[in-house]
Design a protein around this motif. Structure first.
Motif, PDB file in Angstrom:
ATOM      1  N   TRP A  44       0.843  -1.202   0.000  1.00  0.00           N
ATOM      2  CA  TRP A  44       0.000   0.000   0.000  1.00  0.00           C
ATOM      3  C   TRP A  44       0.876   1.249   0.000  1.00  0.00           C
ATOM      4  O   TRP A  44       2.052   1.213   0.390  1.00  0.00           O
ATOM      5  CB  TRP A  44      -0.911   0.018   1.231  1.00  0.00           C
ATOM      6  CG  TRP A  44      -1.957  -1.074   1.215  1.00  0.00           C
ATOM      7  CD1 TRP A  44      -2.260  -1.915   0.198  1.00  0.00           C
ATOM      8  CD2 TRP A  44      -2.802  -1.443   2.325  1.00  0.00           C
ATOM      9  NE1 TRP A  44      -3.266  -2.789   0.558  1.00  0.00           N
ATOM     10  CE2 TRP A  44      -3.618  -2.505   1.865  1.00  0.00           C
ATOM     11  CE3 TRP A  44      -2.971  -0.974   3.616  1.00  0.00           C
ATOM     12  CZ2 TRP A  44      -4.575  -3.112   2.672  1.00  0.00           C
ATOM     13  CZ3 TRP A  44      -3.923  -1.571   4.411  1.00  0.00           C
ATOM     14  CH2 TRP A  44      -4.721  -2.625   3.950  1.00  0.00           C
ATOM     15  N   ASP A  48      -2.576   5.087   2.947  1.00  0.00           N
ATOM     16  CA  ASP A  48      -3.431   3.939   3.254  1.00  0.00           C
ATOM     17  C   ASP A  48      -2.855   3.113   4.403  1.00  0.00           C
ATOM     18  O   ASP A  48      -3.587   2.649   5.289  1.00  0.00           O
ATOM     19  CB  ASP A  48      -3.597   3.058   2.008  1.00  0.00           C
ATOM     20  CG  ASP A  48      -4.485   3.717   0.964  1.00  0.00           C
ATOM     21  OD1 ASP A  48      -5.196   4.678   1.314  1.00  0.00           O
ATOM     22  OD2 ASP A  48      -4.467   3.265  -0.203  1.00  0.00           O
ATOM     23  N   ILE A  65      -9.655  -1.147   4.663  1.00  0.00           N
ATOM     24  CA  ILE A  65      -9.824  -0.303   3.475  1.00  0.00           C
ATOM     25  C   ILE A  65      -9.624  -1.115   2.196  1.00  0.00           C
ATOM     26  O   ILE A  65     -10.121  -0.746   1.130  1.00  0.00           O
ATOM     27  CB  ILE A  65      -8.843   0.893   3.515  1.00  0.00           C
ATOM     28  CG1 ILE A  65      -7.391   0.394   3.586  1.00  0.00           C
ATOM     29  CG2 ILE A  65      -9.148   1.796   4.678  1.00  0.00           C
ATOM     30  CD1 ILE A  65      -6.373   1.514   3.483  1.00  0.00           C
TER      31      ILE A  65
END
Length: 352
Positions: A44, A48, A65
């Motif tokens: 990521w 994030d 997420i």
């Protein structure tokens, strides 16, 4: 505003706790490790990864997420356990810190330090035994700022409970005296329980401030000359003073009672006070008749102490008041304050 200030002091005090600091440091390291872990394991970006780390540590339950791999889930479990453990430890440490009274002690110590740093023209009282307590009580009743120095923790605790500003340590130590603001002080009262301590305290204090007014206690009569040579302005023997007082009470009790009343009273009662005439004051180079303090302020001039050390009791109305002369006055607090204002240097002041 008072509530906000107290909350800020509480937060600042908590952050000084070693346990709380460790928790904050540990949480910071955990956030960094968590962010780096998600970036390496899941690939990521930093935003994030940081977001996922924060919601995991705080257990807010927003959900993932993005779908996590098996390695990512194992890493998340470890992150949750670390976060919950750190937060639990931090909360328990903070509660313990408050419950044990440590917060109150630190806040009180900080306030005392702030009061000490703000002091000017104050007195330093060395020794908080029976004599030192009486000196402190008298200063407190007269609203005179002072600092208590004593090496005995129990004595410091008693003085602190009385609301006095204290410094724990030896009155013969340069650093302790400097911490007590000796360079800004008006005077020092050395009333430790033994003469040797008082001699060294006077010697040290005089070396640090040659303008200091120093009053010292002497138990042994032979120590008086040593304390004077060390730099004391006055030496008091409690035994001699007590004996003279007892004799005066026997011979002239009402005179002693009058002196007690005038030296300790306040408000509208009559008290004795001394006021120094400064250069360029409204009283400078005026005769007592011209000044007419009785009419102007209501205070009575009982005696004068001249700059050359001469005493004049019941001075003549034609006596000229020179700069540096000390007026020995009798009056209530308001009358004495008005006289003190006249005696201060005011270039534009003039008598009517």
């Amino acid at each position: 505003m008072q509530r906000i200030r107290i909350q800020r002091e509480l937060l600042k005090t908590l952050l000084q706790s070693t346990q709380v600091r460790l928790v904050v440091f540990g949480l910071g390291i955990t956030v960094l490790v968590g962010t780096a872990g998600y970036m390496l394991i899941e690939g990521w970006n930093i935003i994030d990864a940081l977001y996922m780390t924060v919601i995991t540590l705080t257990t807010v339950g927003f959900g993932e997420i993005r779908p996590l791999s098996e390695s990512g889930r194992i890493f998340t479990i470890g992150l949750i356990l670390a976060g919950v453990g750190l937060i639990t430890y931090g909360l328990s440490s903070a509660i313990e810190y408050v419950a044990t009274g440590e917060v109150a002690r630190v806040i009180k110590a900080r306030r005392q330090y702030e009061r000490l740093m703000a002091m000017r023209d104050h007195f330093i009282v060395i020794g908080y035994g029976r004599v030192g307590r009486e000196v402190a009580t008298t200063f407190a009743e007269a609203n005179v700022p002072f600092v208590v120095i004593d090496s005995n923790p129990a004595a410091i605790e008693r003085a602190t409970e009385e609301g006095y500003v204290c410094v724990q340590g030896s009155g013969t130590d340069d650093e302790i005296l400097l911490e007590a603001g000796i360079e800004r002080a008006r005077g020092l009262v050395a009333c430790a329980g033994n003469d040797a301590t008082n001699v060294f305290a006077v010697l040290t204090a005089r070396a640090l401030n040659d303008r200091l007014q120093i009053i010292a206690r002497a138990i042994d009569e032979q120590s008086e000359s040593k304390i004077i040579r060390a730099g004391a302005n006055r030496v008091i023997s409690p035994y001699v003073l007590g004996g003279r007082r007892m004799a005066n009470l026997a011979m002239r009790p009402h005179v002693v009672d009058f002196l007690d009343i005038t030296s300790q009273a306040s408000g509208q009662e009559q008290i004795l006070e001394e006021v120094v005439i400064e250069e360029n004051s409204a009283l400078t180079n005026q005769t007592i008749a011209e000044v007419d303090l009785r009419r102007r302020t209501g205070a009575n001039i009982l005696a004068l102490y001249l700059p050359d050390g001469q005493w004049i009791s019941n001075p003549s109305p034609s006596m000229v008041l020179m700069p540096g002369t000390r007026l020995i006055l009798l009056g209530n607090r308001q009358q004495l304050n008005e006289t003190e204002e006249l005696a201060r240097a005011h270039t534009s002041s003039s008598l009517p």
